[in-house]
Design an enzyme around this catalytic site. Structure first.
Site, mmCIF file in Angstrom:
data_model
loop_
_atom_site.group_PDB
_atom_site.id
_atom_site.type_symbol
_atom_site.label_atom_id
_atom_site.label_comp_id
_atom_site.label_asym_id
_atom_site.label_seq_id
_atom_site.Cartn_x
_atom_site.Cartn_y
_atom_site.Cartn_z
ATOM 1 N N HIS A 1 4.540 -7.686 8.570
ATOM 2 C CA HIS A 1 5.471 -6.716 7.984
ATOM 3 C C HIS A 1 6.897 -7.176 8.220
ATOM 4 C CE1 HIS A 1 6.935 -2.899 6.486
ATOM 5 N NE2 HIS A 1 7.877 -3.020 7.401
ATOM 6 N N ASP B 1 3.360 9.935 4.832
ATOM 7 C CA ASP B 1 4.566 9.091 4.887
ATOM 8 C C ASP B 1 5.318 9.160 3.567
ATOM 9 O OD1 ASP B 1 6.367 7.000 5.965
ATOM 10 O OD2 ASP B 1 5.530 5.857 4.314
ATOM 11 N N ARG C 1 13.284 12.029 3.786
ATOM 12 C CA ARG C 1 14.269 11.272 4.588
ATOM 13 C C ARG C 1 15.305 10.614 3.677
ATOM 14 N NH1 ARG C 1 10.676 7.161 7.445
ATOM 15 N NH2 ARG C 1 12.623 6.384 8.300
ATOM 16 N N SER D 1 6.527 5.505 10.328
ATOM 17 C CA SER D 1 6.331 5.270 8.902
ATOM 18 C C SER D 1 5.634 3.919 8.679
ATOM 19 C CB SER D 1 7.702 5.304 8.217
ATOM 20 O OG SER D 1 7.623 4.800 6.918
ATOM 21 N N LYS E 1 1.076 3.189 8.182
ATOM 22 C CA LYS E 1 0.510 2.493 7.019
ATOM 23 C C LYS E 1 -0.226 1.237 7.472
ATOM 24 C CE LYS E 1 4.616 2.812 5.183
ATOM 25 N NZ LYS E 1 5.861 2.822 4.446
HETATM 26 N N1 URA Z 1 10.055 0.886 5.624
HETATM 27 C C1 URA Z 1 9.136 1.863 5.720
HETATM 28 O O1 URA Z 1 8.009 1.716 5.257
HETATM 29 N N2 URA Z 1 9.481 3.003 6.339
HETATM 30 C C2 URA Z 1 10.701 3.206 6.881
HETATM 31 O O2 URA Z 1 10.927 4.253 7.435
HETATM 32 C C3 URA Z 1 11.644 2.183 6.769
HETATM 33 C C4 URA Z 1 11.293 1.020 6.139
#
Ligand code: URA
Length: 434
Positions: A82, A161, A168, A183, A187
């Site tokens: 990621h 999320d 957000r 967040s 995932k």
């Molecule tokens: N990427 C995400 O998936 N979530 C966040 O809160 C910030 C960046």
């Protein structure tokens, strides 16, 4: 349980219990808790923070709001990556095929771009015909047959999320370390990989502007992953100038293919992608040391197996694999405008954020979630930090729509020129668990 009490507790800096957090996340996702109350709690979390235990509970509640992918039918340690996002970041398209070619299954869910940062799903979509929203069965087939799978997340992965991120986004509560951690990690945990390497970007073009904040975010995500039995490591990498020469979707496919063909091997983009891939090979159990892993990465480039893996992935998922050899089959821009240096000097800085916004304005990125992209437009960045420039040198090529008006000064203003030689700082700032 009353949502009012949760907001009040957090407003005063108190801690929420796992049950309270689960109550909120469930209610936010199913609509039984009004958005105003969720927004208030999000703002209180931004100000007051969360303990490690609270962040863990939030991650779990969000993960469990949807489906968890079962990757156990695919043999081997499944390793994901990621990146927290930057301009010109195409490492997924480079390291995914490398890692897969070296024998480690690489399941990846990617996002679409928003604002000045691009998204891997949009970049892959520049390959004609390639399906970028795979069903679970298609994702598993790709992972089984090519060891590489990349898709936009299905709606049932951590749906809470999606809901909370949208709130957000409109309430200025994105930049909170526990909220970002939960967040991303919810995932990743739902996606079913056994191991994860994080590329946490740091600098003026990234979410995290300072090394201290980037390290805190990286450690927070490493703590959550470790607590859930995931192997996890993090690199903290510099993000100021764009990564590589390409910004824009089809252009980024071209640059990724060039690196998989063995070109630009000394570039920062290649070095960063190779290092992340090497960490993934160690976690995947096919190499014990970094030099051994790096040798495998190089071998996959030299024997063509990494590029061949990308071809097989593209062909299997409906894409035009010939476009990887013949770039005229990729989406093209209507015109290419050269931007030349207006004066002599040394390039001290390149403002990647400003270039990301210029690329977005060309149509390569989205200002608004519903914007439709032009996959052929973008910017070829020839300028490099540290480079000596003479008036008239070619610094950018702007790939634009036909008749789009290009103002060279806007591109030149992204460069800071000095009279003395400037040095490119290192791309790797710190690491955790490597
Ligand atoms: N990427 C995400 O998936 N979530 C966040 O809160 C910030 C960046």
């Amino acid at each position: 349980m009353r949502m009012y009490d949760l907001i009040y507790t957090k407003k005063l800096g108190g801690a929420l219990s796992p049950d309270e957090i689960a109550f909120w996340v469930k209610g936010a996702a199913d609509g039984s808790i009004p958005d105003e109350q969720s927004a208030s709690l999000l703002m209180a979390i931004c100000w007051r923070g969360m303990s490690t235990e609270e962040t863990l509970a939030l991650t779990l509640a969000m993960r469990d709001s949807g489906k968890r992918l079962d990757l156990s039918p695919v043999p081997g340690v499944k390793v994901d990556k990621h990146s927290t996002g930057g301009v010109g970041d195409k490492t997924t398209m480079i390291l995914g095929p490398i890692v897969a070619a070296c024998g480690v299954p690489c399941p990846m869910f990617s996002g679409r771009g928003l604002g000045h940062t691009g998204g891997t799903v949009d970049k892959f979509e520049a390959i004609p015909g390639l399906k970028v929203e795979l069903s679970e069965a298609e994702f598993l087939r790709s992972l089984t047959e090519t060891r590489f799978a990349n898709s936009a997340p299905t709606g049932d992965i951590a749906p809470a999320d999606k809901k909370l991120y949208a709130l957000r986004d409109i309430t200025a509560t994105v930049e909170s370390i526990p909220l970002i951690t939960a967040s991303i990690m919810s995932k990743k945990l739902a996606g079913g990989a056994d191991a994860l390497v994080l590329d946490v970007k740091c600098g003026p073009t990234a979410f995290m502007k300072t090394l201290e904040d980037a390290t805190t975010l990286a450690q927070s995500m490493v703590d959550v992953g470790t607590a859930h039995g995931m192997q996890i490591r993090a690199l903290i990498t510099r993000m100021d100038a764009p990564l590589g020469w390409a910004i824009g979707n089809a252009l980024e496919i071209m640059e990724s293919v060039e690196i998989l063909r063995g070109e630009h091997g000394n570039s920062e983009l290649a070095q960063m992608s190779f290092r992340l891939a090497a960490e993934m090979l160690i976690m995947g159990g096919v190499a014990k040391t970094l030099p051994e892993a790096q040798a495998k990465v190089q071998a996959s480039i030299q024997d063509g197996s990494a590029l061949e893996t990308l071809r097989r992935f593209v062909a299997l998922n409906g894409g035009d694999a010939q476009a990887l050899a013949d770039f005229t089959r990729l989406p093209q821009a209507g015109q290419v405008v050269d931007v030349l240096a207006a004066q002599d000097g040394y390039i001290a800085d390149i403002d990647g954020r400003a270039l990301g916004i210029l690329a977005m304005d060309l149509g390569a990125g989205r200002r608004d979630r519903n914007d439709v992209l032009d996959l052929g437009v973008g910017i070829r960045v020839l300028a490099q930090v540290g480079q000596k420039v003479v008036k008239g040198d070619l610094l950018f090529q702007v790939y634009a729509k036909t008749n789009q008006v290009i103002l060279p000064d806007l591109y030149l203003s992204t460069l800071r020129l000095t009279m003395n030689a400037a040095i490119q700082p290192p791309w790797l700032l710190a690491s955790i668990g490597c």
